[in-house]
Design an enzyme around this catalytic site. Sequence first.
Site, PDB file in Angstrom:
ATOM      1  N   MET A 161       9.012  30.094  -8.722  1.00  0.00           N
ATOM      2  CA  MET A 161       8.350  29.583  -7.525  1.00  0.00           C
ATOM      3  C   MET A 161       9.250  28.519  -6.924  1.00  0.00           C
ATOM      4  SD  MET A 161       4.481  28.051  -7.225  1.00  0.00           S
ATOM      5  CE  MET A 161       4.690  26.930  -8.619  1.00  0.00           C
ATOM      6  N   ARG A 294      -2.136  25.672 -11.843  1.00  0.00           N
ATOM      7  CA  ARG A 294      -2.627  24.343 -12.189  1.00  0.00           C
ATOM      8  C   ARG A 294      -3.514  24.390 -13.428  1.00  0.00           C
ATOM      9  NH1 ARG A 294      -3.455  22.060  -5.965  1.00  0.00           N
ATOM     10  NH2 ARG A 294      -1.277  21.403  -5.764  1.00  0.00           N
ATOM     11  N   TYR A 426       4.417  17.990 -12.314  1.00  0.00           N
ATOM     12  CA  TYR A 426       4.624  19.230 -11.550  1.00  0.00           C
ATOM     13  C   TYR A 426       3.321  19.985 -11.286  1.00  0.00           C
ATOM     14  CZ  TYR A 426       5.451  21.684 -16.168  1.00  0.00           C
ATOM     15  OH  TYR A 426       5.400  22.202 -17.439  1.00  0.00           O
ATOM     16  N   GLU A 427       3.425  20.960 -10.378  1.00  0.00           N
ATOM     17  CA  GLU A 427       2.264  21.685  -9.840  1.00  0.00           C
ATOM     18  C   GLU A 427       1.268  20.740  -9.169  1.00  0.00           C
ATOM     19  OE1 GLU A 427       2.221  24.740  -9.437  1.00  0.00           O
ATOM     20  OE2 GLU A 427       3.874  25.297 -10.753  1.00  0.00           O
ATOM     21  N   GLY A 428       1.781  19.709  -8.535  1.00  0.00           N
ATOM     22  CA  GLY A 428       0.939  18.711  -7.891  1.00  0.00           C
ATOM     23  C   GLY A 428       0.645  17.581  -8.852  1.00  0.00           C
TER      24      GLY A 428
END
Length: 567
Positions: A161, A294, A426-428
């Site tokens: 991604m 997430r 990561y991933e927000g």
Amino acid sequence: MPYRSPTAEIRFVLKHVAGFDAVAGTGRFAEATPETVEAILSEAARLADEVIAPLQRVGDTDPARLEDGIVRTPKGFGDASAAIGAGGWLGVAAPGEFGGMALPQTIATAVNDMFSGACLSLALNPLMTQGQIEALEAHASDEIKATYLPKLIAGEWSGTMNLTEPQAGSDVGALKTKAEPKGDGTYAITGQKIYITWGDNDFSGNICHLVLARLPDGPEGTKGISLFMVPKFLPDADGNPGERNALRVVSLEHKLGLHGSPTAVMAYEGATGWLVGEAHAGMAAMFTMMNNARVGVGVQGIGVAEAATQAALAYAQERRQGRAGGTGTIIEHADVRRMLAEMRADTFAARSIGYMNSVAIDMATATGEAKWKARAAFLTPITKAFGTETGIAVAGLGVQVHGGMGFIEETGAAQFLRDVRVTAIYEGTNGIQAMDLVGRKLMDGGEAAFRLLDEIEAGAEAAKAAGLADLAAPVWNAAESLREATEALVEMEPQARMAGAVAYLTAFARVLGGHAHLAAARSGDEGRARLAAFYIARLLPQHAALLAQVAAGGETVMALRAEDFAA
């Protein structure tokens, strides 16, 4: 002590806490019978324990490296990846028409839990590919699906991604990567991406990059972003890897942990790509990948927490310390028991929340009901943030239980902490998760939150009726306090909400954890009742202090000036 997959714990959570029976009872997932689930868990555990776990230290001491443009991965990673692919583990929840098992996401969560505990650096590779499979299934054209999904599901190819750019971190809308139409249905992708997990390797037949880029007519901000499939090798007429695409790994990041997982800076130099989904709708397509990712990242934290707890417990049961001639081990010390109890209690709480989240995702898929979709959406930021914070906190306690030896790399205790630390980023980031919770997820006026609180209070009433009043009352009271805080929060101005966002998310997780432990105590298992009593007496009360922060609003935070932070 070597890692052992917690299959008994997983089975218990599925049966007594997460409500997996409801998923297995739907027509969509009727094949998820107890026998099938047991076989899946047992076989995944064998692979995790015997093949993946031995690579934990290898990945740290023999890190991934870039040599003459080739990413060299740690010894054994390629063989383990092939075993994961051959076992069908990438396709546990993938569609059957492309070679997947089409089983519930909850079962995939359980497998990823075990793989993450065994060796997170390696487990990141199939997790990224699974996220790509979900995005392609939901948004790609039939042609792209036919070309990529079978090979991704089989583990022959791997996926990545590509969101972040040097000048655009969490602000994805600031990206500068360009996509120019080539006139033949393909696009020339030009730009640089950073922090690309498993951006390349030396064992996959092809690396399939999902890249966010802007078309010439794309407006500024996130509404002008499109998503493209940009493979390392262009598929030929038969769908096999052909000509090398115009992309390369510029460098690999030198990181605090996860040394076995190559994190790449990627350069796209007019690389050929194919549009995935509609033009200018790339964020919607990417969020399909990110939302379940997430949950997956939360599970990474849970897996590492499990591994760190196992290691600390083994050390505490073996390490002798005390007066000369003494025979006691350090587990006899009250403070060591406190730390181990916190580790086990919070790992159970975080795992329960993650599996409840996965069950909600499956029920939304099986029924299409809005209430399940809302529940899954509400639980997702809590799973991600609390799961990863638990991983960090538990790994930190693991170092402390080991004492001085925890600071020495040979025990492996420090590696758990180094490896899991990035999961809160990561991933927000977890701050973004909290802002999402008090922002988007409360736009329904708190309806999804109140339904969860109703369920928690009903569980407390049932526990009281079962003779567990001493444990039930604090959980019921905590849920009421959280209800009042939620009612107040939905009326606050946005800035005040955001100032208390992290505290609110953590408080909600604490109360959900109390709910999970109370359900465990109702099972009749005396050991679980003792652990529930520990959590409810010593960890659940933290919710009150957290909710006090929420009630304080944003004034004391925003009144501070930049110069107030200086020494």
